[in-house]
Scaffold this active site. Structure first.
Site, short mmCIF file in Angstrom:
data_model
loop_
_atom_site.label_atom_id
_atom_site.label_comp_id
_atom_site.label_asym_id
_atom_site.label_seq_id
_atom_site.Cartn_x
_atom_site.Cartn_y
_atom_site.Cartn_z
N ASP A 1 0.86 -1.29 -0.08
CA ASP A 1 -0.02 0.01 0.04
C ASP A 1 0.91 1.02 -0.21
O ASP A 1 1.80 1.58 0.94
CB ASP A 1 -0.82 -0.03 1.33
CG ASP A 1 -2.08 1.20 1.14
OD1 ASP A 1 -1.91 1.67 0.15
OD2 ASP A 1 -2.97 0.80 2.05
N ASP B 1 -3.66 2.43 -5.74
CA ASP B 1 -2.27 2.71 -4.79
C ASP B 1 -2.20 1.20 -4.08
O ASP B 1 -1.28 1.47 -2.94
CB ASP B 1 -2.49 3.99 -4.01
CG ASP B 1 -3.47 3.66 -2.89
OD1 ASP B 1 -4.39 3.26 -3.35
OD2 ASP B 1 -3.01 4.15 -1.68
N GLU B 2 -2.66 0.17 -4.27
CA GLU B 2 -2.65 -0.91 -3.48
C GLU B 2 -2.84 -2.31 -4.19
O GLU B 2 -3.69 -2.20 -5.32
CB GLU B 2 -3.32 -1.00 -2.17
CG GLU B 2 -4.84 -0.87 -2.35
CD GLU B 2 -5.58 -0.80 -1.10
OE1 GLU B 2 -5.73 -1.35 -0.19
OE2 GLU B 2 -6.62 -0.09 -1.02
#
Length: 412
Positions: free
Chosen positions: A23, A116-117
């Site tokens: 993350d 983003d993860e």
DNA sequence: TCTGGGGTCCTAGGACCC
DNA sequence: TCTGGGGTCCTAGGACCC
């Protein structure tokens, strides 16, 4: 996170921990800051707009209490000196794509959850790496090197525990939860940390006297089911014991079609003017239809969403006989649903249009019983798509969108 | 100047069919 | 003459995630 805790985590026994959750730390804000060195270590907020919310905030801004999803008005009040930067989703998307490729260089089993993860199943990477943890350490170093942003890593046996572990590791840390340490890790956490537990559910659990994940774990499943519903109650119980069986499902790009495509827009000021609403519905329908055609999908169910000044929100939907991705059909349906509400000068904050039940346009069995005129529309829309591709989004628009001043507006 | 915009999934009731 | 019981589709709402 304290360095010693990170170090300690790295030395934990990660045997059997084949799931990584990686993350990015304050992703949008980190990307915005890395290209503006003068902002390093300063409070920076990505967000904006008259009625917007915080999309991302640097850790310097978080020290003032700024959080993502917080109204910008509140964020500015908490941290007036923060630099506010509007989001650049194209840039974020490009960075995200590069990061996902970095993930795929260690395993093909990458499941992006958002820009983003991602979850990674690294069980097949252990010939190249001594341990799952070392995969995480390697990825952190590579992303720091290539993208100049930091990320946090959770290492565990299941997706949910890995996700909670990475949250615990923030920022720029790595936390391993060994199989023997799952309940020790999970049970002290607050119920709101569980995946799928938001404000409402947390409040409901608190009313039952349940504060921690351990409290939930030690509540009979039948009690949870009665309070929260059979399916959700059972799931909560499983999650509270770290027993989630969801595995990493690799997804890449657009090989898996979306289930719905929609767009909504909050007005700069609430409006009670039907002409303004209809013009917005036309704009949104144009946008949605364009995105559907770009994705080569059509859908049958069209949903109108209306949010009023007091934030109450209603939806109205209609399922067409045939799937469509054409602006006129989508707009006509949305406008019809809006008219059917019979609103009298209601103050409207937001309207939205969404198309569901998507399927591949080519295979959508389309039975045109009456007239072939729609082919004319499809041809026209294809021409619009081509012009948009060549000249940009504002090149071709419905005539009613060309004069945006509300005092000149006409109902389409 | 309280509260974005992109989604997913679940529930529940009614219609309808067998 | 007391109406069972699935299964599926449609609609509306709500919770949640990033």
């Amino acid at each position: 996170m304290a360095l010693d805790e990170t170090t300690c985590a790295i030395t934990a026994d990660d045997t059997g921990c084949t799931v990584l959750h990686v993350d990015m730390d304050a992703f949008y804000a980190s990307v915005a800051v890395r290209d503006r060195p003068e902002l390093r270590d300063r409070p920076v907020i990505v967000g904006g707009g008259h009625r917007g919310v915080v999309l991302s905030a640097t850790y310097a801004a978080r020290e003032y209490g700024v959080r993502s999803a917080m109204p910008m008005t509140r964020a500015r009040r908490l941290c007036p000196q923060a630099r506010v930067i509007p989001p650049d989703f194209e840039r974020f998307g490009a960075v995200s794509a590069a990061i996902m490729e970095t993930f795929r260089s260690v395993t093909p089993l990458v499941e992006p959850l958002s820009m983003d993860e991602a979850f990674l199943d690294v069980s097949g990477s252990l010939r190249r790496f001594p341990s799952p943890t070392q995969v995480g350490v390697y990825l952190q170093a590579r992303i720091a090197d290539e993208q100049r942003i930091t990320c946090s890593v959770g290492v565990a046996t299941t997706t949910q525990v890995a996700k909670l572990a990475s949250r615990r590791a923030k920022p720029d840390g790595l936390v391993v939860v060994p199989p023997t340490g799952i309940t020790a890790f999970l049970h002290p956490l607050g119920v709101e940390e569980l995946w799928g537990v938001g404000d409402k559910t947390a409040a409901q659990l608190h009313r039952l006297g349940l504060q921690t994940v351990g409290d939930v774990a030690h509540t009979p499943e039948s009690v949870l089911q009665r309070a929260m519903g059979p399916a959700f109650g059972a799931r909560l119980h499983v999650l509270a014991w770290g027993g989630d069986d969801r595995h990493v499902t690799p997804r890449r790009g657009h090989d898996e079609p979306e289930r719905s495509i929609g767009s909504d827009e909050t007005f700069g000021r609430d409006t009670d003017d039907p002409a303004v609403v209809l013009r917005e519905l036309l704009r949104l329908s144009t946008k949605v239809a364009g995105r559907m055609r770009a994705a080569n999908v059509s859908g049958r169910t069209i949903t109108l969403r209306v949010r009023f000044f007091d934030f109450t929100t209603i939806t109205r939907s209609r399922t067409l006989r045939d799937a469509t991705n054409q602006t006129p059909e989508i707009y006509a349906t949305a406008a019809d649903l809006f008219a059917a509400l019979g609103l009298q000068r209601a103050r409207i904050r937001l309207v939205g249009v969404r198309v569901e039940g998507l399927g591949d346009t080519a295979t959508a069995a389309r039975q045109l019983m009456l007239g072939q005129r729609e082919h004319g529309w499809e041809d026209a829309e294809r021409a619009v798509d081509r012009a948009t591709n060549r000249f940009g989004g504002s090149a071709v628009r419905p005539a009613t969108l060309i004069t945006p001043r509300s005092d000149q507006s006409q109902a389409p």
